[in-house]
Motif scaffolding. Structure first.
Motif, PDB file in Angstrom:
ATOM      1  N   THR A  45       0.859  -1.174   0.134  1.00  0.00           N
ATOM      2  CA  THR A  45       0.051  -0.113   0.040  1.00  0.00           C
ATOM      3  C   THR A  45       0.937   1.268  -0.024  1.00  0.00           C
ATOM      4  OG1 THR A  45      -1.492  -1.314   1.347  1.00  0.00           O
ATOM      5  CG2 THR A  45      -2.025   0.900   1.098  1.00  0.00           C
ATOM      6  N   GLU A  46       1.898   1.279   0.781  1.00  0.00           N
ATOM      7  CA  GLU A  46       3.013   2.508   0.815  1.00  0.00           C
ATOM      8  C   GLU A  46       3.337   2.742  -0.540  1.00  0.00           C
ATOM      9  OE1 GLU A  46       3.121   4.543   3.449  1.00  0.00           O
ATOM     10  OE2 GLU A  46       1.198   3.382   4.261  1.00  0.00           O
ATOM     11  N   LEU A  47       4.048   1.604  -0.917  1.00  0.00           N
ATOM     12  CA  LEU A  47       4.747   1.716  -2.347  1.00  0.00           C
ATOM     13  C   LEU A  47       3.710   2.418  -3.361  1.00  0.00           C
ATOM     14  CD1 LEU A  47       6.695  -1.675  -2.552  1.00  0.00           C
ATOM     15  CD2 LEU A  47       7.653   0.845  -2.618  1.00  0.00           C
ATOM     16  N   ARG A  48       2.423   1.633  -3.265  1.00  0.00           N
ATOM     17  CA  ARG A  48       1.333   2.441  -4.371  1.00  0.00           C
ATOM     18  C   ARG A  48       1.359   3.735  -4.105  1.00  0.00           C
ATOM     19  NH1 ARG A  48      -2.346  -0.993  -6.815  1.00  0.00           N
ATOM     20  NH2 ARG A  48      -2.046  -3.239  -6.354  1.00  0.00           N
ATOM     21  N   LYS A  62       4.393  10.489  -6.927  1.00  0.00           N
ATOM     22  CA  LYS A  62       5.432  10.780  -7.919  1.00  0.00           C
ATOM     23  C   LYS A  62       4.657  10.983  -9.130  1.00  0.00           C
ATOM     24  CE  LYS A  62       9.387   8.478  -6.272  1.00  0.00           C
ATOM     25  NZ  LYS A  62      10.645   7.832  -6.187  1.00  0.00           N
ATOM     26  N   TRP A  63       3.603  10.431  -9.360  1.00  0.00           N
ATOM     27  CA  TRP A  63       2.847  10.482 -10.568  1.00  0.00           C
ATOM     28  C   TRP A  63       2.217  11.990 -10.705  1.00  0.00           C
ATOM     29  CZ3 TRP A  63      -2.790  10.883 -11.356  1.00  0.00           C
ATOM     30  CH2 TRP A  63      -3.191  10.604 -12.731  1.00  0.00           C
ATOM     31  N   MET A  73       9.273   2.848 -10.226  1.00  0.00           N
ATOM     32  CA  MET A  73       8.128   3.357 -10.260  1.00  0.00           C
ATOM     33  C   MET A  73       7.882   4.796 -11.045  1.00  0.00           C
ATOM     34  SD  MET A  73       7.191   4.517  -6.233  1.00  0.00           S
ATOM     35  CE  MET A  73       7.291   2.611  -5.799  1.00  0.00           C
ATOM     36  N   ASN A  74       9.078   5.690 -10.885  1.00  0.00           N
ATOM     37  CA  ASN A  74       8.810   6.965 -11.679  1.00  0.00           C
ATOM     38  C   ASN A  74       9.412   6.979 -12.944  1.00  0.00           C
ATOM     39  OD1 ASN A  74      11.252   6.794 -10.696  1.00  0.00           O
ATOM     40  ND2 ASN A  74      11.518   8.819  -9.995  1.00  0.00           N
ATOM     41  N   LEU A  94       1.711   5.873 -13.029  1.00  0.00           N
ATOM     42  CA  LEU A  94       0.193   5.568 -12.858  1.00  0.00           C
ATOM     43  C   LEU A  94      -0.144   3.950 -12.590  1.00  0.00           C
ATOM     44  CD1 LEU A  94      -2.657   6.558 -12.783  1.00  0.00           C
ATOM     45  CD2 LEU A  94      -2.621   5.910 -15.443  1.00  0.00           C
ATOM     46  N   ASN A  95       0.550   3.245 -13.520  1.00  0.00           N
ATOM     47  CA  ASN A  95       0.410   1.759 -13.368  1.00  0.00           C
ATOM     48  C   ASN A  95       0.795   1.330 -11.949  1.00  0.00           C
ATOM     49  OD1 ASN A  95       2.018  -0.930 -13.278  1.00  0.00           O
ATOM     50  ND2 ASN A  95       0.414  -1.243 -14.825  1.00  0.00           N
TER      51      ASN A  95
END
Lengths: 479, 251, 418
Positions: A50-53, A59-60, A173-174, A181-182
């Motif tokens: 959850t935290e990673l999301r 960032k998104w 992730m960025n 977004l994904n």
């Protein structure tokens, strides 16, 4: 043949445009922290995920949508998309899978019963409808080899250490707007782990289906091939015909250790929209493979016939010495489709080699762009690349564009790029027709010849599918 | 027995990690024609590469003693200047390098090495033109790019032309007859035979015996699996034709 | 003046800031649309434009027309002003603020150059001519902007060769370039030797070439320089027009040099043929970023493009970006690009004939370069460029006749006859 009839023929018919009438569990459109927490909770994810999301979401928010592609489309309203949709009945076993889904998959030619094998060959399938995996076949048999083949949601629960280690390691992730977004909202996808020295005994396959209205599909695939292992993985996809555009933003990460090989094949057949450019899937996908170890190999093969917009560049980072990257692509744009696709080959290790074979076919108002980067780093001594990008134009309203970036820093490396743009010549057509072949068959013959190098890379049963798909998409295309 | 000009002793060499020559022994005598015959893959071309110092070759063990010195570590041009000439099986095309300019540079490098004055353009071209005519080559070959767009026969004639201009001491002919029609073969072998002077040695590498009807060998060596397994007089050719390489056993 | 600050200005404030002539309104509008180039701009991606744009430049004031020297076949432009004209060539030279700007140039510095040049040096050729233009630059560490316009009238055939001298102009930034108009059935041969023999400044040449129906343009650019320099070319081809563009680059040291081009086929049956050869030594970077665009109207066009690069040592860098953008199916188009090193088999062949390694390398490098030099029709120019390349390669001249000339057998025949 009159142009009108031709266009009708060339547009083919989107045979997979049916809708499955099942009850859906769907969140209202819009994206915020609440929605992300909701998705994470639905998936019964641990707190760290959850935290990673949430981190990815923030960032998104700071990033901008990229517009360097040779693409024109209406702005995407990210708040009008629903980020989670799932068939209401959660399956426990095949018997519990909604019969309507089973029927739908049968219609798509993807059997979910293990005894029904695809073209007589054993293929393990992970079936994903909208945001969730509904069924993964042959899991038990694969387990005996130590192979993990499951949905990514299961992997987060059952193999957290592997996921923590490898997810985001190839595509951070960025990395880009759509990858971010994904990373925030991905709902399902496939996880594969092949242990040391194991040759996966069957083809692995995931079939993605967007069904619900107004939803986006954000799957995430992670494949890890440990030392000396081999796996061949295939993905297919389709969506119902709808007037509005739907967003598909997937991320695929591949990691090949020393002496390992991953073969990744895609047959992309999302709904392309109509000839006016109405409807169809916006396909913004980040796919990247890391050849981590020596002598590793990653091979991408893609047949792209669907989607209104395609933006994807399956890439290889060739880090291990002597590692090999390959990219074979057939991209077809007809109707009003636009594709900006290609690859990146980043040579870091010594004696690394890469091959790029790209075949673009444009018809009607289709715009087809190859965009590729080949980069030979200063330490990649003896690196080699060969690229060949050919375009075939059918009709005078379409476009074909080739934008390769070739950067070499190594005096012992070799980069070769060739590209041609041609149309089906009248002489060729006449010759074949003079021998009694119909115009449609002649075109098909020439187009297949044009794509042969790429089709030969596909596993046999998929090559058959790809050829049929190409025929359907391009039926009778020249006058 | 005549004086030995080249003595190859227990030569082990590999290409791309694969050992091809496995303890090859061969002595070339002054003024003699040696033919190396053997099945495909026996190591015939590898031998020519090892003698000339090709970049693919790694010599693992053994010596190539030429005029009394071990040359295995020599640069290719130094071997050439000392008189070793290879007629390539497939001469590479070098676009943009003028044939005459190339050959004059080579001839003058050799003259300089021998302490002779360099030839000026006119002297050189006079000589070259004469030989071009003798070999039945088209005059425009002189000014074309080196081997570029030459037919198979033209390339081989160009090799012989270079050989005649450079006057080497040891001549290696690697599959000189491959791809030649009968006229070209005759012209090429006439050129070669003219070079026989009782001092110069020849190493004729061939898969078929056809060329040996034109260039009479003194010795036949059979190369198989990286070694010379039999050495005999010209009478061996007939035996090989009849029985093939399979029948030859290690002596 | 700090160019980067101009990027966000409105067209009106650009006109005011640069005190531009009213006829430059289009340039101001386009510059405002495009923004100033940064390292993220495609056209300047590999060039490192940022430090140049972010520098506070003192501008070179273009002086009023000075005294004009009379020469043979030479036009000299010193610091943006014509200082010598040929007595023997019919060319009409003037300065004018009127110019038919290209409204669709990709390069913002094309527009900046025009905004900064109140007047354009215009050369009009009404008759066949051969002329040399020497560009001289004498002001160190300043920004000099000037533009030239070349008009070749219908049915006229002109050859222009250009040279650049940068005495005392160390550290300068030059924004210049041609607007060339090749009228119907005319021919313009433009031979540019961009090698800087003296001095060290950064030139950014931004050209626009319009090739009218059935006209033809031959562009041969040679660049054997060090330091930074870029040429940006936009060419448009009308019906049955043709362009042949050759670019030879030999760059060493820390050079960053190259070509960015767009060739646009507008008319049907137009032909383009572009060849680039790049030889990169030491830490040099070569750039070849070339787009061929075929518009929907460009039926039956032929467009071919080829780039070859050799990197002679580690640290040399080639960025090659050949591109095709095609909107019609009835055409013939191809491009190819290779980056590698000298061919080992060729090198071995030469060495096996007794030619020393260095000599063999030189022969192969010269052969690689010669193809583009030999494409020049003018004997004197060809010899000049052979010499120029030799100088760049060796630092001295020792070219032999046989190396470059393919007619030596005639000489031999003559001597033999005697």
């Amino acid at each position: 043949m009159a142009q009108e009839e031709l266009d009708k023929a060339v547009s083919g018919e989107y045979a997979l445009g049916f809708e499955i009438d099942i009850e859906e569990d769907k969140v209202p459109p819009g994206l915020n922290e609440e929605v992300i927490r909701f998705i994470s909770k639905k998936k019964e994810e641990p707190e760290w995920m959850t935290e990673l999301r949430l981190k990815a979401y923030h960032k998104w928010l700071e990033m901008e949508e990229p517009h360097w592609g040779h693409l024109e489309y209406e702005p995407i309203d990210y708040q009008s998309i629903s980020y989670y949709a799932a068939p209401k009945k959660g399956p426990e076993s095949l018997d519990e899978v909604d019969p309507k889904i089973l029927e739908a998959y049968n219609k798509l030619g993807i059997p979910l019963e293990e005894q029904k094998q695809l073209a007589g060959v054993k293929v393990a399938v992970d079936a994903v409808v909208d945001s969730v995996s509904v069924k993964t076949t042959y899991q038990e048999e694969l387990k005996q080899h130590g192979i993990i083949f499951c949905s990514i949601s299961e992997a987060i629960r059952d193999y957290p250490e592997l996921v923590k280690k490898y997810m985001f390691s190839v595509v951070p992730m960025n990395d880009n707007y759509f990858a971010a977004l994904n990373s925030a909202v991905f709902t399902d996808g496939t996880f594969v782990y092949i242990p040391k020295g194991v040759r996966c005994p069957m083809e692995l396959s995931t079939y993605f289906r967007i069904n619900a209205l107004n939803t986006g599909q954000f799957e995430r695939t992670l494949i890890v091939a440990d030392e000396g292992s081999y796996v061949s993985y295939n993905e297919g996809c389709s969506a119902p015909m709808r007037d509005e555009n739907q967003l598909h933003a997937a991320v695929v990460e591949l990691i090949a250790m020393k002496d390992a090989e991953i073969k990744y094949s895609t047959i992309q057949n999302w709904y392309p929209g109509d000839e006016e450019g109405k409807g169809g899937i916006y396909n913004f996908v980040t796919k990247r493979g890391l050849c981590e170890g020596e002598n590793s190999k990653i091979s991408w093969t893609q047949v792209e016939t669907g989607s209104a917009i395609t933006w994807k560049y399956p890439s290889c980072v060739l880090k291990g010495d002597n590692s090999v990257g390959e990219f074979y692509s057939v991209a077809v744009t007809t109707l009003a489709q636009q594709a900006d696709t290609g690859t990146k080959m980043i040579h870091l290790g010594k004696n690394t080699s890469s091959t790029i074979i790209s075949k673009g076919i444009s018809a009607m108002k289709g715009q087809n762009t190859y965009r590729g980067l080949v980069k030979i780093g200063a330490n990649a001594e003896g690196a080699r690349n060969y690229s060949e990008c050919d375009s075939l134009l059918i009709g005078d309203q379409c476009g074909a564009h080739t934008f390769p970036y070739l950067e070499s820093k190594d005096a012992h490396g070799q980069v070769e790029h060739e590209a041609t743009t041609t149309k089906i010549s009248d002489e060729q057509l006449f010759y074949l027709r003079q021998r009694g072949i119909t115009e449609e068959d002649a075109v098909s013959m020439i187009v297949h010849g044009f794509c042969k190098e790429v089709f030969s890379q596909l596993p046999m049963e998929y090559a058959v599918e790809a050829k049929a798909l190409l025929n359907l998409t391009l039926e009778g295309s020249v006058g | 027995m005549s004086r030995v000009v080249m003595d190859i002793d227990n030569l082990h060499a590999r290409i791309g990690g694969k050992e091809i020559l496995k303890g090859l022994n061969l002595q070339l005598e002054e003024g003699k024609v040696h033919a190396i015959m053997g099945p495909n893959g026996a190591g015939k071309s590898t031998l020519s590469k090892a003698i000339t110092g090709h970049y693919d070759i790694e010599v693992l063990d053994g010596e190539i003693r030429y005029k009394g010195q071990n040359i295995v570590d020599w640069e290719p041009e130094d071997r050439a200047l000392e008189g070793i000439f290879l007629s390539f099986q497939n001469p590479v095309e070098v676009p943009g390098v003028n044939n005459a300019y190339f050959l004059r540079t080579a001839v003058n490098a050799k003259r300089k090495h021998q302490g002779l004055p360099e030839l000026n353009a006119a002297e050189f071209l006079r000589e070259m033109k004469k030989l071009v005519q003798e070999l039945g080559m088209k005059p425009e070959m002189i000014s074309r790019s080196l081997n570029e767009g030459f037919s198979g026969g033209e390339k081989k004639r160009n090799e012989i032309l270079q050989m005649m201009m450079l006057q080497p001491d040891v001549i290696i002919l690697d599959e000189i007859d491959s791809g030649l029609d009968i006229d070209a073969l005759r012209a090429v072998s006439e050129g070669i035979n003219k070079m026989k002077d009782g001092k110069r040695s020849f190493l004729v590498i061939t898969h078929y015996s056809r060329i040996l009807d034109y260039i009479e060998p003194d010795y036949i060596h059979v190369l198989k699996d990286g070694k010379i397994i039999k050495t005999a007089g010209p009478e061996l050719v007939a035996e090989l034709e009849e029985k093939g390489y399979g029948a030859i056993e290690e002596a | 003046m700090r160019p980067v600050l101009l990027g966000s200005m409105s067209p009106e404030s650009l006109m005011e800031e640069l005190q531009a002539a009213p006829s430059r309104a289009l340039a101001a509008r386009r510059l405002s649309e495009l923004g100033m180039p940064t390292r993220k701009s495609e056209a300047y991606r590999y060039f490192e434009i940022d430090p140049l744009m972010d520098h506070d430049w003192e501008r070179v004031e273009i002086s009023a027309t000075s005294e004009i020297e009379e020469t043979q076949r030479r036009i000299v432009i010193t610091d943006g002003v014509v200082t010598a004209l040929p007595a023997d060539v019919e060319v009409q030279v003037g300065c004018s603020d009127a110019i038919d700007l290209d409204g669709a140039h990709f390069d913002p510095l094309y527009y900046l150059g025009h905004l900064m040049s109140r007047e354009v040096i215009s050369l009009r050729f009404r008759k066949d001519a051969r002329v040399t233009i020497v560009h001289r630059c004498t002001q160190p560490a300043k920004l000099l902007a000037y533009r030239t316009a070349i008009y070749v009238d219908a049915n006229v055939h002109v050859q222009i060769s250009e040279r650049y001298e940068g005495e005392n102009a160390c550290g300068a930034l030059i924004l210049s370039g041609h607007d060339a108009f090749v009228s119907r059935d005319a021919t313009l041969t433009l031979v540019k030797d961009q090698t800087l023999r003296i001095g060290d400044y950064t030139p950014i040449f931004s050209h626009r070439i319009k090739v009218d129906s059935q006209a033809s343009c031959r562009l041969h650019s040679f660049d054997f320089g060090a330091g930074s320099g870029l040429q940006l070319i936009k060419a448009e081809l009308h019906e049955h027009a043709r362009i042949d563009a050759d670019h030879l680059l030999y760059a060493k040291d820390h050079a960053r040099r190259g070509t960015v081009s767009q060739i646009v086929h507008i008319g049907q049956s137009s032909v383009s043929n572009q060849r680039a050869k790049n030889i990169l030594v030491e830490k040099a970077r070569g750039i070849f970023d070339a787009l061929i665009k075929v518009e929907h109207s460009g039926k039956e066009t032929k467009a071919h493009q080829n780039s070859k690069a050799i990197l002679l040592n580690d640290g040399a860098y080639m960025a090659s970006k050949p591109q095709l953008e095609i909107y019609i199916d009835d055409l013939e188009a191809s491009h190819g690009s290779t980056t590698g090193q000298l061919d080992e088999a060729q090198l071995f062949y030469l060495r096996s004939r007794g030619i020393a390694k260095d000599e063999a390398r030189k022969m192969l490098i010269l052969a690689f370069a010669n193809e583009l030099i030999d494409a020049l029709e003018d004997d004197a120019l060809r010899e000049d460029l052979h010499r120029s390349f030799e100088e760049a390669y060796w630092g001295t001249t020792n070219v032999t006749c046989m190396e470059t000339c393919h007619g030596c057998e005639d000489l031999a025949a003559e001597t033999a006859a005697k």
